[in-house]
Each structure stands twice: as structure tokens, then as C-alpha cells.
Design a protein around this motif. Structure first.
Motif, PDB file in Angstrom:
ATOM      1  N   MET A  69      86.764  -0.673 -54.999  1.00 14.97           N
ATOM      2  CA  MET A  69      85.784   0.414 -54.605  1.00 14.97           C
ATOM      3  C   MET A  69      86.281   1.617 -55.312  1.00 14.97           C
ATOM      4  N   ILE A  70      85.661   2.140 -56.215  1.00 13.99           N
ATOM      5  CA  ILE A  70      85.914   3.556 -56.729  1.00 13.99           C
ATOM      6  C   ILE A  70      85.189   4.346 -56.178  1.00 13.99           C
ATOM      7  N   PRO A  71      85.982   5.572 -55.754  1.00 16.13           N
ATOM      8  CA  PRO A  71      85.126   6.685 -55.041  1.00 16.13           C
ATOM      9  C   PRO A  71      84.189   7.533 -55.868  1.00 16.13           C
ATOM     10  N   PRO A  72      83.175   8.162 -55.479  1.00 16.46           N
ATOM     11  CA  PRO A  72      82.623   8.755 -56.048  1.00 16.46           C
ATOM     12  C   PRO A  72      83.004   9.719 -57.206  1.00 16.46           C
ATOM     13  N   VAL A  73      82.193  10.013 -58.313  1.00 14.23           N
ATOM     14  CA  VAL A  73      82.794  10.904 -59.453  1.00 14.23           C
ATOM     15  C   VAL A  73      82.227  12.078 -59.165  1.00 14.23           C
ATOM     16  N   LEU A  74      81.127  12.273 -58.708  1.00 16.66           N
ATOM     17  CA  LEU A  74      80.375  13.571 -58.482  1.00 16.66           C
ATOM     18  C   LEU A  74      79.223  13.430 -57.288  1.00 16.66           C
ATOM     19  N   VAL A  75      79.408  14.578 -56.676  1.00 15.19           N
ATOM     20  CA  VAL A  75      78.424  14.761 -55.557  1.00 15.19           C
ATOM     21  C   VAL A  75      77.679  16.145 -55.856  1.00 15.19           C
ATOM     22  N   THR A  76      76.190  15.976 -55.655  1.00 14.99           N
ATOM     23  CA  THR A  76      75.678  16.917 -55.884  1.00 14.99           C
ATOM     24  C   THR A  76      74.805  17.402 -54.695  1.00 14.99           C
TER      25      THR A  76
END
Lengths: 85, 149
Positions: free
Chosen positions: A1-8
Motif C-alpha cells: 500500500m503506497i501512501p498518496p502522492v498528492l492531496v488537493t
């Protein structure tokens, strides 16, 4: 499970991009420290085994948030848009 | 006509319509094709029916997101579009293993079997959710759609 790269996050006309990719090293360090320290920290009514699983579970939870999208648009043009990439 | 026939056959292959429904549609196509005085409007309506069925949401084999779309078109229109990853469901179920013993006991006293929940096959549950579709229309003012994609 890869954490999110970008949160907008866009609230009305304010657009806030949060590049989580830049926080990955910090997240990795926090994971390692938590993995080492937590089993020895007393948390009420939890076993050391459960505490050892907590950091990885937290990362998995973050990874599960990828693809989350919340768009709420009101009639007057205001709204909230949250995206997790 | 061949195009409509192909669309019907594709819908049967994808499971969107049953064999009986496809037979009825093909029957209507055939009778429309053989009759010499079929109205243009009737053929157009049949083509529209086929196109409408073809445009319906296909059922995903491995759904990844739960979508909730709400349109309120009354005086103060509001649109809500939410997409929740189904991976959260898997992770949430696994989190039950981290609950403190005291909390587990209190939850089980309320009649919730956490053991059964943690043994649940989430992949099977998510695949079962693939066909979930909830459409609510309230007097053309509120429309709610819930589905998996």
C-alpha cells in the motif's frame, strides 16, 4: 500500500495542493521509530503485538485513501473539493 | 438493423440483459424490419431502447471505488460527488484486530461479532458489491445514485 502522492483541497476559490510525496521520507522515519518504540510504550488495554501492528496499519490506511474524491458544490458557486492522488 | 442486433448480442454477452429480454428485442427488430409500413418513430424508439440499454453502467468485475452522486435541483441546488476507495473497507476490517480487549468486549456485548467480521472474505464482499446500484429520484428534485466502479 503506497501512501498518496498528492492531496488537493479546494475550498471555494482557494486551492491548496499538498505534495505528500515530499513528506514520504518523514513518514518512513516516523514508521521506523514508531515500529521500534511503540511495542514498549504502554497503551491502555493493548498487547505489545497489537502495538507492533499499529504503524503499518496506519500506513495501509493512508494508502487506502488513494483515489478518494469528495466534491460538494453549492448553488452559489461555493464548494469543497478534496482529491487524493 | 445489424448494428442494433450486434448491440443486443453484446449486451447478452456482458450480462446486461437476459436471454428472454434479448429475444424480445430481436423479435421487435425482426418484425420492424419485415414490416413495410413500420413508422419511422417506432424504429427510432426501438433503436433508442437498445442504445439506452447499451449505455447503462457495465458491472465491473473487480470494483475499486464506491461512488455516491447526489443532485439536489431545488431552489438551492447542491451537487455532491463522492468516490471512496473500496480498499478502505479492507483496511477497516483489518483494523478490528487492533482494538483493545476491553473495547472488543464492549462491542461484543452490543451483539457485534468481531471475530466473524475479521474472518470475512473482503474480496468476495467487494465483488458482491459490484452489482450494487441504488437510484433514487424524488419528484425530479433530488437524485441519488450509489454504485461501485
Amino acid at each position: 500500500m503506497i501512501p498518496p502522492v498528492l492531496v488537493t483541497v479546494k475550498v471555494n476559490r482557494v486551492f491548496i495542493p499538498v505534495p505528500l510525496l515530499l513528506l514520504w521520507p518523514l513518514l518512513a522515519a516516523a514508521l521506523v521509530i514508531a515500529q521500534v518504540v511503540l511495542p514498549f510504550v504502554r497503551v491502555a488495554h493493548t498487547t505489545p503485538g497489537q502495538r507492533a501492528l499499529m504503524p503499518l496499519a496506519a500506513v495501509r490506511l493512508l494508502g487506502a485513501l488513494r483515489g478518494l474524491r469528495v466534491d460538494v458544490d453549492a448553488h452559489d458557486g461555493t464548494g469543497v473539493h478534496i482529491r487524493c492522488w | 438493423m445489424d448494428e442494433n442486433r450486434m448491440k443486443i448480442l453484446e449486451m447478452v454477452a456482458e450480462g446486461k440483459v437476459s436471454v428472454e429480454e434479448a429475444q424480445k428485442l430481436l423479435g421487435r427488430l425482426q418484425s420492424g424490419g419485415e414490416a413495410t409500413t413500420v413508422a419511422v418513430g417506432e424504429r427510432a424508439a426501438l433503436a433508442a431502447d437498445v442504445s439506452l440499454l447499451a449505455a447503462e453502467r457495465p458491472i465491473p468485475k473487480h470494483p475499486k471505488f464506491l461512488r455516491v452522486i447526489v443532485n439536489v435541483s431545488e431552489d438551492e441546488a447542491v451537487k455532491v460527488n463522492i468516490r471512496v476507495p473500496l480498499a478502505l473497507l479492507r483496511t477497516g476490517i483489518k483494523l478490528t484486530a487492533l482494538l483493545p480487549q476491553q473495547a472488543r468486549e464492549q462491542i461484543e456485548q452490543q451483539g457485534i461479532n468481531l471475530e466473524a467480521l475479521s474472518q470475512l472474505d473482503t474480496d468476495e464482499l467487494i465483488e458482491a458489491l459490484a452489482a450494487l446500484t441504488v437510484d433514487v429520484d424524488v419528484e425530479n428534485a433530488v437524485a441519488v445514485r450509489i454504485f461501485c466502479e
